[in-house]
Scaffold this active site. Structure first.
Site, PDB file in Angstrom:
ATOM      1  N   GLU A  79      -4.760   6.674  -5.337  1.00 34.35           N
ATOM      2  CA  GLU A  79      -4.910   6.039  -6.665  1.00 34.35           C
ATOM      3  C   GLU A  79      -6.184   5.961  -7.256  1.00 34.35           C
ATOM      4  OE1 GLU A  79      -1.625   2.333  -5.371  1.00 34.35           O
ATOM      5  OE2 GLU A  79      -4.025   1.893  -5.541  1.00 34.35           O
TER       6      GLU A  79
ATOM      7  N   ARG B 215       0.873  -1.233  -0.007  1.00 33.69           N
ATOM      8  CA  ARG B 215      -0.092   0.105  -0.009  1.00 33.69           C
ATOM      9  C   ARG B 215       0.847   1.294  -0.105  1.00 33.69           C
ATOM     10  NH1 ARG B 215      -3.103  -3.279  -1.598  1.00 33.69           N
ATOM     11  NH2 ARG B 215      -5.228  -3.727  -0.790  1.00 33.69           N
TER      12      ARG B 215
ATOM     13  N   HIS C  30      -0.233  -0.097 -10.126  1.00 37.28           N
ATOM     14  CA  HIS C  30      -1.158  -1.126  -9.303  1.00 37.28           C
ATOM     15  C   HIS C  30      -1.595  -2.550 -10.165  1.00 37.28           C
ATOM     16  CE1 HIS C  30      -3.517  -1.513  -5.344  1.00 37.28           C
ATOM     17  NE2 HIS C  30      -2.961  -2.692  -5.663  1.00 37.28           N
TER      18      HIS C  30
END
Length: 317
Positions: A263, A234, A284
């Site tokens: 994000e 994270r 990601h």
């Protein structure tokens, strides 16, 4: 059972929901769902499937028919679990689906960095090989990862999968104890020890209060100047300003980030607008192999089936 998938676009367009379809009477999929559209789309839903759409207490209070929320991810911070429990709404998540995909990503980045394959390909593209007066063009140094020390911070399914591959390469492993732990378990080392002694540090811990900015100016200063840092966990685990300073001032050698603290990030995010050469950022995608996406959707279907049969699994509420 009527099910609504609020953010199907977080999966490949080719990812099949067939296993979920078999468990419900109707499945309606939306690419994305803005907050002001959730009630309208879910007012008649028995089941909501969400990857990252936030389901707050205010929203849940307006969905009296809702019986089950399937989080299509491991993290549960996008659902108000206390409100769900109060309203007798079951909540499930999924885990373990991406361990092969994330481990593969970690080593793709390690091998790219230590083998310099893009650099050597560019040398050929730029015509350096035909011009060479020897049989090869050495270019940037290539370094073996055998006997390098890999520090793993977060030793769940993902961290242990990375460890297995590392051992196959002949690497040494340091597993970090939790940074707030009072005792160090057998076969683990203190967080500070791992920072000091690892050649490569791979982050796999959750984002909780104790890991907020775990990687900061202090922990970065402990690391080797030659250290490589990889974050597939994270974004908020890392203090962005401290990392940027560490990279610019060669406090550590290199960092790979597959996650950021916001994000999608804004265009002026400090790690994008000021991105140094020794920082690589991807969007990601470490989790997102075709196989991992398929496993994840199948696990959601299994969670629905178990709930309908009153044999709940993967409950987090």
């Amino acid at each position: 059972m009527h099910a609504v998938f609020l953010d199907k676009k977080t999966f490949n367009s080719s990812s099949s929901t067939e296993s979920i379809n078999k468990q419900v009477n109707q499945l309606v999929c939306f690419d994305t769902t803005a907050p002001n559209k959730i009630i309208e789309r879910c007012i008649n839903a028995d089941i909501i499937i969400t990857n990252k759409v936030i389901l707050s207490e205010k929203i849940l209070n307006q969905l009296p028919q809702l019986k089950l929320i399937c989080i299509a991810a491991t993290g549960t911070n996008n659902v108000d679990l206390k409100a769900a429990s109060r309203l007798n709404i079951a909540v499930t998540n999924v885990a373990g689906y991406a361990k092969q995909s994330v481990a593969q990503y970690v080593f793709a980045q390690i091998l790219e960095y230590y083998n310099q394959t893009t650099h050597h390909h560019k040398n050929v593209e730029n015509g350096l090989w035909p011009e060479s007066d020897t049989f090869c063009v050495l270019g940037n140094p290539i370094t073996e990862i055998a006997n390098k020390t890999l520090g793993i911070i977060g030793y769940g399914d993902l961290g242990s999968s990375v460890e297995k591959i590392a051992l196959a390469f002949g690497m040494k492993i340091l597993i970090a104890e939790r940074n707030d732990a009072k005792h160090i378990r057998e076969s683990r080392h203190s967080f500070e020890y791992v920072c000091k002694h690892a050649d490569i540090i791979s982050l796999h811990c959750p984002h909780v209060p104790s890991t907020e900015h775990l990687i900061n100016a202090h922990s970065l200063a402990l690391m080797k100047p030659s250290a490589m840092l990889i974050n597939t966990a994270r974004g908020a685990i890392i203090d962005n300003s401290a990392l940027l300073d560490a990279l610019n001032n060669k406090i550590i050698a290199y960092a790979v980030l597959d996650v950021l603290d916001c994000e999608p990030p804004p265009p002026n995010h400090m790690l994008l607008s000021n991105q140094p050469e020794n920082l690589k950022v991807t969007a990601h995608i470490a989790w997102a192999s075709n196989e991992a996406q398929s496993r994840l959707l199948d696990l959601v279907a299994q969670n629905i089936k178990a709930f309908i049969n009153n044999k709940p699994v993967n409950r987090v509420d």
